[in-house]
Design a protein around this motif. Structure first.
Motif, PDB file in Angstrom:
ATOM      1  N   CYS A 225     -10.609   6.789   2.485  1.00  0.00           N
ATOM      2  CA  CYS A 225     -12.022   7.146   2.601  1.00  0.00           C
ATOM      3  C   CYS A 225     -12.453   7.199   4.061  1.00  0.00           C
ATOM      4  O   CYS A 225     -13.162   8.121   4.474  1.00  0.00           O
ATOM      5  N   THR A 226     -12.034   6.226   4.852  1.00  0.00           N
ATOM      6  CA  THR A 226     -12.395   6.207   6.274  1.00  0.00           C
ATOM      7  C   THR A 226     -11.798   7.397   7.007  1.00  0.00           C
ATOM      8  O   THR A 226     -12.465   8.047   7.826  1.00  0.00           O
ATOM      9  N   PHE A 227     -10.538   7.709   6.720  1.00  0.00           N
ATOM     10  CA  PHE A 227      -9.891   8.843   7.371  1.00  0.00           C
ATOM     11  C   PHE A 227     -10.587  10.155   7.021  1.00  0.00           C
ATOM     12  O   PHE A 227     -10.867  10.984   7.906  1.00  0.00           O
TER      13      PHE A 227
ATOM     14  N   ASP B 263      -5.717  -3.352  -5.472  1.00  0.00           N
ATOM     15  CA  ASP B 263      -6.336  -3.679  -4.185  1.00  0.00           C
ATOM     16  C   ASP B 263      -7.145  -2.473  -3.747  1.00  0.00           C
ATOM     17  O   ASP B 263      -7.009  -1.381  -4.294  1.00  0.00           O
ATOM     18  N   LEU B 264      -7.991  -2.665  -2.762  1.00  0.00           N
ATOM     19  CA  LEU B 264      -8.857  -1.596  -2.261  1.00  0.00           C
ATOM     20  C   LEU B 264      -8.529  -1.213  -0.829  1.00  0.00           C
ATOM     21  O   LEU B 264      -9.302  -0.497  -0.187  1.00  0.00           O
ATOM     22  N   TRP B 265      -7.383  -1.673  -0.288  1.00  0.00           N
ATOM     23  CA  TRP B 265      -7.010  -1.324   1.079  1.00  0.00           C
ATOM     24  C   TRP B 265      -6.687   0.162   1.191  1.00  0.00           C
ATOM     25  O   TRP B 265      -7.141   0.830   2.134  1.00  0.00           O
TER      26      TRP B 265
ATOM     27  N   VAL C 173       0.840  -1.202   0.000  1.00  0.00           N
ATOM     28  CA  VAL C 173       0.000   0.000   0.000  1.00  0.00           C
ATOM     29  C   VAL C 173       0.872   1.249   0.000  1.00  0.00           C
ATOM     30  O   VAL C 173       0.600   2.221  -0.720  1.00  0.00           O
ATOM     31  N   GLY C 174       1.945   1.235   0.807  1.00  0.00           N
ATOM     32  CA  GLY C 174       2.852   2.385   0.850  1.00  0.00           C
ATOM     33  C   GLY C 174       3.529   2.638  -0.484  1.00  0.00           C
ATOM     34  O   GLY C 174       3.717   3.798  -0.889  1.00  0.00           O
TER      35      GLY C 174
END
Length: 222
Positions: A83-85, A75-77, A54-55
């Motif tokens: 989005c959550t943040f 990926d959607l991680w 992800v990084g």
């Protein structure tokens, strides 16, 4: 008849003899890519590998040089984290005297990000885009990173007494995040469209990021 039977089974002689060997899952052509046979891998290593992946994708969004990076292993991680943040920071920030608990704003961000990215992806597919649905959603989600950074900067600015100068700075930072997000997404998605239809694909992407950037500008709660 016996001669015919012998000819039929001549080629399978020794077929059941020997040991069954499973090919190694090591990627010899691309040694930097992870091995996919991870049944015996510790959970800690799996999580660290996914976080590292992800990084790496985030770094390619900030410096979009390799066009196929986000398309090879989608990926959607990352999009889920961003989005959550953003939803947690933006919730309850519409007005200073708002009496609700911020729930609608939290849901609003999720709806705009996920439904919006799906609509943009559907538009791209209808225009003849040659990438998969989830690849496009992955790129659009990861390219929210500049807008998320702009949100963090604006959040810090809101800690001070507001003035026209600080509003202009917040506006400039938000528009900078919007421009960079749109540019990065087109770097990754530009080649998926035919030359004569790229403008029709750029407009919905720009509108998608502009709406999110407007949420960042309109957020006034410190």
């Amino acid at each position: 008849m016996d001669h015919t039977k012998l000819e039929m089974y001549d080629d399978v002689e020794g077929y059941l003899e020997g040991e069954m060997s499973v090919p190694s899952s090591k990627n010899t052509q691309n040694p930097g890519r992870p091995d996919f046979n991870t049944l015996d891998e510790p959970v800690k290593e799996t999580i660290l590998r996914d976080v590292k992946a992800v990084g790496v994708k985030f770094s390619h969004v900030l410096l979009p040089k390799e066009k196929k990076t986000l398309l090879k292993e989608w990926d959607l991680w990352g999009p889920l984290m961003l989005c959550t943040f953003m939803a947690m920071v933006l919730q309850g920030g519409s007005t200073a005297d708002d009496t609700n608990d911020g729930g609608p704003e939290f849901v609003e961000v999720f709806v705009i990000v996920w439904i919006g990215s799906m609509i943009v992806t559907l538009n791209s597919k209808l225009l003849g885009g040659n990438i998969s649905f989830f690849q496009s959603v992955c790129v659009l989600g990861y390219c929210l990173l500049p807008t998320t950074i702009a949100l963090i900067v604006c959040r810090v600015i809101l800690l001070f007494d507001q003035s026209y100068l600080l509003f202009f700075i917040r506006f400039s930072v938000s528009m900078g995040g919007f421009a960079w997000a749109t540019y990065a997404s087109m770097i990754f998605l530009g080649d998926s469209q035919k030359p004569g239809r790229k403008l029709l694909a750029v407009y919905p992407i720009g509108l998608f990021y502009f709406i999110i950037s407007w949420l960042v500008i309109s957020h006034t709660a410190s």
